[in-house]
Motif scaffolding. Sequence first.
Motif, PDB file in Angstrom:
ATOM      1  N   LEU A 272      10.424  16.284 100.107  1.00 44.23           N
ATOM      2  CA  LEU A 272      11.741  16.482  99.508  1.00 44.23           C
ATOM      3  C   LEU A 272      11.964  15.710  98.216  1.00 44.23           C
ATOM      4  O   LEU A 272      12.913  15.988  97.480  1.00 44.23           O
ATOM      5  CB  LEU A 272      12.839  16.122 100.517  1.00 44.23           C
ATOM      6  CG  LEU A 272      12.847  16.921 101.832  1.00 44.23           C
ATOM      7  CD1 LEU A 272      14.127  16.646 102.614  1.00 44.23           C
ATOM      8  CD2 LEU A 272      12.689  18.417 101.589  1.00 44.23           C
ATOM      9  N   CYS A 273      11.109  14.743  97.909  1.00 44.12           N
ATOM     10  CA  CYS A 273      11.305  13.965  96.683  1.00 44.12           C
ATOM     11  C   CYS A 273      11.184  14.831  95.435  1.00 44.12           C
ATOM     12  O   CYS A 273      11.807  14.546  94.409  1.00 44.12           O
ATOM     13  CB  CYS A 273      10.311  12.806  96.615  1.00 44.12           C
ATOM     14  SG  CYS A 273      10.634  11.668  95.245  1.00 44.12           S
ATOM     15  N   LEU A 279      18.148  21.154  90.609  1.00 50.32           N
ATOM     16  CA  LEU A 279      19.604  21.207  90.635  1.00 50.32           C
ATOM     17  C   LEU A 279      20.191  20.689  91.943  1.00 50.32           C
ATOM     18  O   LEU A 279      21.384  20.414  92.024  1.00 50.32           O
ATOM     19  CB  LEU A 279      20.081  22.657  90.427  1.00 50.32           C
ATOM     20  CG  LEU A 279      19.985  23.239  89.011  1.00 50.32           C
ATOM     21  CD1 LEU A 279      20.379  24.706  89.027  1.00 50.32           C
ATOM     22  CD2 LEU A 279      20.859  22.452  88.047  1.00 50.32           C
ATOM     23  N   LEU A 280      19.371  20.549  92.965  1.00 54.14           N
ATOM     24  CA  LEU A 280      19.873  20.205  94.283  1.00 54.14           C
ATOM     25  C   LEU A 280      20.095  18.706  94.454  1.00 54.14           C
ATOM     26  O   LEU A 280      19.443  17.884  93.807  1.00 54.14           O
ATOM     27  CB  LEU A 280      18.898  20.674  95.364  1.00 54.14           C
ATOM     28  CG  LEU A 280      18.535  22.151  95.402  1.00 54.14           C
ATOM     29  CD1 LEU A 280      17.697  22.453  96.638  1.00 54.14           C
ATOM     30  CD2 LEU A 280      19.764  23.023  95.371  1.00 54.14           C
ATOM     31  N   SER A 281      21.002  18.375  95.357  1.00 57.76           N
ATOM     32  CA  SER A 281      21.161  16.992  95.824  1.00 57.76           C
ATOM     33  C   SER A 281      20.240  16.782  97.011  1.00 57.76           C
ATOM     34  O   SER A 281      20.103  17.658  97.872  1.00 57.76           O
ATOM     35  CB  SER A 281      22.609  16.745  96.260  1.00 57.76           C
ATOM     36  OG  SER A 281      22.707  15.560  97.042  1.00 57.76           O
ATOM     37  N   VAL A 282      19.602  15.607  97.080  1.00 58.09           N
ATOM     38  CA  VAL A 282      18.761  15.265  98.227  1.00 58.09           C
ATOM     39  C   VAL A 282      19.539  14.437  99.250  1.00 58.09           C
ATOM     40  O   VAL A 282      18.961  13.867 100.163  1.00 58.09           O
ATOM     41  CB  VAL A 282      17.487  14.499  97.791  1.00 58.09           C
ATOM     42  CG1 VAL A 282      16.615  15.369  96.904  1.00 58.09           C
ATOM     43  CG2 VAL A 282      17.852  13.181  97.100  1.00 58.09           C
ATOM     44  N   MET A 292      18.232  16.137 103.838  1.00 60.61           N
ATOM     45  CA  MET A 292      19.063  17.315 103.570  1.00 60.61           C
ATOM     46  C   MET A 292      18.961  17.702 102.106  1.00 60.61           C
ATOM     47  O   MET A 292      18.622  16.893 101.248  1.00 60.61           O
ATOM     48  CB  MET A 292      20.515  17.021 103.933  1.00 60.61           C
ATOM     49  CG  MET A 292      21.129  15.877 103.131  1.00 60.61           C
ATOM     50  SD  MET A 292      22.788  15.388 103.699  1.00 60.61           S
ATOM     51  CE  MET A 292      22.384  14.438 105.159  1.00 60.61           C
ATOM     52  N   LEU A 293      19.244  18.962 101.835  1.00 52.85           N
ATOM     53  CA  LEU A 293      19.292  19.471 100.472  1.00 52.85           C
ATOM     54  C   LEU A 293      20.529  20.335 100.329  1.00 52.85           C
ATOM     55  O   LEU A 293      20.895  21.071 101.266  1.00 52.85           O
ATOM     56  CB  LEU A 293      18.043  20.306 100.149  1.00 52.85           C
ATOM     57  CG  LEU A 293      16.697  19.592 100.149  1.00 52.85           C
ATOM     58  CD1 LEU A 293      15.562  20.602  99.995  1.00 52.85           C
ATOM     59  CD2 LEU A 293      16.624  18.551  99.044  1.00 52.85           C
ATOM     60  N   TYR A 324      26.380  22.648  99.826  1.00 52.46           N
ATOM     61  CA  TYR A 324      25.969  23.522 100.921  1.00 52.46           C
ATOM     62  C   TYR A 324      24.457  23.698 100.869  1.00 52.46           C
ATOM     63  O   TYR A 324      23.872  23.828  99.794  1.00 52.46           O
ATOM     64  CB  TYR A 324      26.663  24.879 100.806  1.00 52.46           C
ATOM     65  CG  TYR A 324      28.163  24.786 100.894  1.00 52.46           C
ATOM     66  CD1 TYR A 324      28.825  24.981 102.100  1.00 52.46           C
ATOM     67  CD2 TYR A 324      28.923  24.491  99.760  1.00 52.46           C
ATOM     68  CE1 TYR A 324      30.210  24.886 102.182  1.00 52.46           C
ATOM     69  CE2 TYR A 324      30.311  24.406  99.823  1.00 52.46           C
ATOM     70  CZ  TYR A 324      30.943  24.604 101.039  1.00 52.46           C
ATOM     71  OH  TYR A 324      32.315  24.500 101.119  1.00 52.46           O
ATOM     72  N   GLY A 325      23.829  23.711 102.046  1.00 53.87           N
ATOM     73  CA  GLY A 325      22.377  23.846 102.049  1.00 53.87           C
ATOM     74  C   GLY A 325      21.765  23.761 103.424  1.00 53.87           C
ATOM     75  O   GLY A 325      22.208  24.436 104.356  1.00 53.87           O
TER      76      GLY A 325
END
Length: 453
Positions: A272-273, A279-282, A292-293, A324-325
């Motif tokens: 996930l790094c 554009l996503l938040s980790v 989470m993403l 949301y993800g």
Amino acid sequence: MPKRSNQQYRHTPIILFTLVLGVLFSGTPRLFAQTQKKNPTPRQIQVGAERLDQYLPLLRNKKIGLVSNHTGVIGEHHRPLVDTLLALGIQVKRLFSPEHGFRGTANAGAQVQSGVDKPTGLPVISLYGNNKKPQPKQIRDLDLLLFDLQDVGCRFYTYISTMHYVMEAAAEVGVEVMILDRPNPNDYVDGPILTSPCRSFIGMHPIPVLHGLTVGELALMINGERWLAGGRQCNLSVVPIKGWRHGESYTPPIPPSPNLKNSDAIRLYPSLCFFEATLLSVGRGTHAPFTMLGYPSETLGNFSFIPRPMEGATDAKYQGQQCYGTDYTHAFPEGGLVLSPLMQWQQQMTKIGKKLIDRKRTFDLLAGTSALREQLEKGMTESEIRQSWQRGLNAYQTLRKKYIIYPDYSPRKKTDSLNQTLWQKEGSSLPASAPVAPKTLPLQCAKPSPKAM
């Protein structure tokens, strides 16, 4: 992760012996005695720092610099190593801290200032920011630099870059380096080999994303392969872990950095790094980052989270916005490097008219090559992408065998469902001349943007 074997493994206890690396050089690394028992439990594991009887005699009457942080603890009560050393009369003269600072609370990528450690009163020299490498004046009066940090087995986790610069600085002024080893909680070998134009503080060595080494073993490789500036080698010794072998699961007693809060985050971090460059938040700014993403669009799923400022994430992406993800907490229980999130989110973001990777240079630095980004953009399959890594991984596996100091993984006949790269059977042949970094990989990369932890 490979399961524990029932096979016994023992080593004859000795006081000190020289590790043969296949080449002779001055400052041959020293490896301290280790004995191991059948199927050790986490309680039976002794990290290098806990083996005081092995290294304390070599610290007596010496001026010590300690490279550590909040993970440098020993015993059931997690007492900081620095407190123990001072209580035993060891002359710890100054402390050196990596990313996140000596007490481990600073944001990822944040400038960490030098200062004084309040509990001990010792000066702390930050090795993150403008002063990533110890200056000669900061270590010349020392006899030995003691290194004790909990790594997570990923090339882009910057503690190993700090170790590299500590070794390099020590080699330049003739100061000894001693590594107090700790287990690798992501003990796989997988991912593309770093190419030299993508060398940065979040990737300094021609090794895979998951390198399958402890910090002690990696230090031996760095020294033995002459990867320090000018081909130098430092006077290096390693105090090994007692009761651990490659492939055994391990959960660090202390979160290694502010945003790897639990074992799930550590397990998912290698996969996930990469999303730090998208554009996503980790999940920074939540209770469980790197599990989470998400993105502020209701079309991306029912799972949601709201990043908020907190210690170690005071400037979280999409702070105060509903993202949301997907929750990956229970995904990929075997760990390792998993490409499916990247491939799935590439498709998801395309559907809503967005381009997933918004910081190409950072993504390339994390991957160690521009090839992975280009392969994703072309829509290549996971099998095709992994096949492009294989030549480099085969050569790296051969190199790795020269430096491992613990019993290795039990051999498997085939890969698991995630198609993780696993070790070949003992005795299988690999071309000795194969390059570590395949020439077929694109060698294009920009300057570093070191925010990976």
